[in-house]
Enzyme design. Structure first.
Site, PDB file in Angstrom:
ATOM      1  N   CYS A 109       0.815  -1.231   0.000  1.00 59.51           N
ATOM      2  CA  CYS A 109       0.000   0.000   0.000  1.00 59.51           C
ATOM      3  C   CYS A 109       0.845   1.276   0.000  1.00 59.51           C
ATOM      4  CB  CYS A 109      -0.956  -0.005   1.192  1.00 59.51           C
ATOM      5  SG  CYS A 109      -2.007  -1.459   1.204  1.00 59.51           S
ATOM      6  N   HIS A 233      -3.021   7.044   3.102  1.00 58.86           N
ATOM      7  CA  HIS A 233      -3.517   5.768   2.566  1.00 58.86           C
ATOM      8  C   HIS A 233      -4.899   5.501   3.162  1.00 58.86           C
ATOM      9  CE1 HIS A 233      -4.072   1.725   1.440  1.00 58.86           C
ATOM     10  NE2 HIS A 233      -3.725   1.184   2.597  1.00 58.86           N
ATOM     11  N   ASN A 263     -10.455   0.029   0.364  1.00 59.14           N
ATOM     12  CA  ASN A 263      -8.994   0.008   0.415  1.00 59.14           C
ATOM     13  C   ASN A 263      -8.472  -0.540  -0.914  1.00 59.14           C
ATOM     14  OD1 ASN A 263      -6.274  -0.531   0.774  1.00 59.14           O
ATOM     15  ND2 ASN A 263      -6.500  -1.414   2.813  1.00 59.14           N
TER      16      ASN A 263
END
Ligand code: COA
Length: 308
Positions: A109, A233, A263
């Site tokens: 990520c 994020h 996500n």
């Protein structure tokens, strides 16, 4: 060293939108739980990593008014490549008609922040234009019949064109880090499904984001009160909220897109960044702080004077 500025941006999302109500109808979960624990209301699911990257890349090139043959390097951040070999960037490079180099970067990520810093480095050693894309199909490595992760993941891509400029460019400072001893918290073996120790990742995430963001800020004369937009994020709205609070950034200055995209791993920061530009929340000259964390574990922050 020459600097670089962002001159174009684009998004690639699968058309299929899966709402919490859709998940509720086939899994032992409900909208109230998902909304309260994660902040997610819907996510886009479908496509391949290359298809989504191609959509985002085409849009970014168009918005920068740059031809594919003028791109020196395509840098694709992904943790869900379409194949083991070659890199997904090869497929994207060919489809877009880019004649320059192409490679994938996997830092989970944190992948987009890592890629952005690498791209600035490549500009420093002579590249003129770089297309940086984050593209993910997390649903392809997630057991979508198991509620814990099925409610969290989303698919999508977003990218930017970075161009060399006279002067210092937009990157003011950065911080990249990793701790491979934490690999067991979040991983996916070849042919398997994504595993996440959600509680442990959650426990560490806020501290990691805050430390990394402070390190990047600490290398400059700026502090968190100077930030125009914080783009973290998008893993969980509660993590974003806690990190924002600890950094002392007001809520209206933190970009949140997890409600609509879920996500999306290395796509999450560029999706939030490009969405902010499209919604007029980020404009040329703004001070923007990107901060990500993910499997590895890895983390990274970048402080930008957006557009130079
Ligand atoms: N729907 C309904 N209930 C669920 C559920 C779901 N989708 N998933 C779990 N539950 C239940 C559990 O069974 C448990 O029930 P119990 O109390 O009766 O045992 C309860 O909800 C709490 O589960 P838990 O796993 O402790 O939830 P949580 O609050 O930790 O939330 C995550 C789970 C995944 C949302 C959260 O841990 C998280 O966001 N972690 C970090 C993720 C992250 O940052 N990832 C980044 C990777 S880049």
């Amino acid at each position: 060293m020459p600097g670089a500025i962002t001159t174009g941006w684009g998004i690639g999302l699968p058309a299929n939108i899966v709402t919490n109500a859709d998940l509720e109808s086939r899994l032992d979960t409900n909208d109230a739980w998902i909304t309260e624990r994660t902040g997610i209301k819907q996510r886009h699911i479908g496509g391949t990593t290359s298809e989504l990257a191609i959509m985002a890349g085409k849009e970014a090139l168009k918005s920068a008014c740059v031809l594919p043959e003028d791109i020196d390097i395509l840098l694709l951040a992904t943790t869900t490549p379409d194949e083991r070999v070659p890199g997904t960037s090869a497929v994207v490079q060919n489809a877009l008609g880019i004649s320059g180099g192409a490679f994938d970067l996997n830092a989970a990520c944190s992948g987009f922040v890592y890629s952005l810093i690498v791209a600035h480095g490549l500009i420093g050693v002579g590249a003129k234009r770089i297309l940086v894309i984050g593209s993910e199909t997390l649903s392809s490595i997630t057991n979508m019949n198991e509620r814990t992760l099925a409610v969290v993941v989303g698919d999508g891509a977003a990218g930017i064109v970075l161009e060399r400029t006279e002067g210092p460019g937009e990157l003011l400072s950065w911080d990249l880090g990793a701790d491979g001893s934490l690999r067991h918290l979040l991983y996916c073996e070849h042919g398997g499904y994504l595993f996440m120790d959600g509680k442990e990742v959650f426990r560490r995430a806020v501290r990691i984001i805050v430390n990394s963001a402070q390190k990047a800020l600490g290398k400059t004369g700026f502090d968190s009160t100077d930030i125009d937009l914080f783009v973290p994020h998008q893993a969980n709205a509660r993590i974003v909220e806690a990190a924002r609070e600890r950094l002392g950034i007001p809520s209206e200055k933190a970009m949140t897109t997890i409600d609509r995209y879920g996500n999306t791993s290395s796509s999450s920061i560029p999706l939030a960044l490009v969405t902010a530009v499209c919604e007029g929340k980020l404009k040329k000259g703004d001070l923007v702080l990107l901060s990500g964390f993910g499997a590895g574990m890895t983390w990274g922050s970048a402080l930008l004077r957006f557009g130079g």
